[in-house]
Design a protein around this motif. Sequence first.
Motif, mmCIF file in Angstrom:
data_model
loop_
_atom_site.group_PDB
_atom_site.id
_atom_site.type_symbol
_atom_site.label_atom_id
_atom_site.label_comp_id
_atom_site.label_asym_id
_atom_site.label_seq_id
_atom_site.Cartn_x
_atom_site.Cartn_y
_atom_site.Cartn_z
ATOM 1 N N THR A 1 0.865 -1.172 0.000
ATOM 2 C CA THR A 1 0.000 0.000 0.000
ATOM 3 C C THR A 1 0.905 1.227 0.000
ATOM 4 O O THR A 1 2.121 1.125 0.198
ATOM 5 N N ALA B 1 -1.124 8.685 1.528
ATOM 6 C CA ALA B 1 -1.570 9.782 0.666
ATOM 7 C C ALA B 1 -0.401 10.500 -0.001
ATOM 8 O O ALA B 1 -0.553 11.062 -1.087
ATOM 9 N N GLY C 1 2.289 8.950 -0.986
ATOM 10 C CA GLY C 1 2.967 7.998 -1.854
ATOM 11 C C GLY C 1 4.043 7.175 -1.176
ATOM 12 O O GLY C 1 4.740 6.407 -1.835
ATOM 13 N N ASN D 1 -3.819 3.569 4.814
ATOM 14 C CA ASN D 1 -3.311 3.767 3.457
ATOM 15 C C ASN D 1 -4.384 3.432 2.422
ATOM 16 O O ASN D 1 -4.560 4.161 1.443
ATOM 17 N N ASN E 1 -5.521 5.986 -0.249
ATOM 18 C CA ASN E 1 -4.937 5.703 -1.559
ATOM 19 C C ASN E 1 -5.306 4.255 -1.938
ATOM 20 O O ASN E 1 -4.512 3.346 -1.733
#
Length: 143
Positions: free
Chosen positions: A22, A25, A27, A62, A66
Amino acid sequence: MRLDEAEARRRFAGSRVARLATADAAGRPHLVPVVFVVSGDRIYTAVDAKPKSTTDLRRLANARANPPVSLLTDHYADDEWEALWWARADGEARVLAPDDPEAAAAVIALARRYPQYQEHPPTGPVLAIDVRTWRGWAARPPS
């Protein structure tokens, strides 16, 4: 050699553990081993009773921030490199509350697959991954 989607899915589903990737936000990546069950083109993994500081795990935060995730399984043998293979599932993750009917069905499926969960089924949130692609590679053709 590249595996077709059906063979990648078959090998993935037959594995006992996967690595879940994962990203938050911003990255930043996060990678953890998970047990799982495959149901069609969906993969489920749950927060279980193994010792943790919280059930609100980073993988769940996560996934909320995302949703694209990847899971990887593989086979490695020191003495038989021609038997090497890996299979990957890429998809979108959803966090299910423990009382969600889909989560309850996932916990039942996980308990069928893992004897440890029959006595102590997961009680935390369930991560549902809607798989978009199955990919894989093998050193030799499927038999």
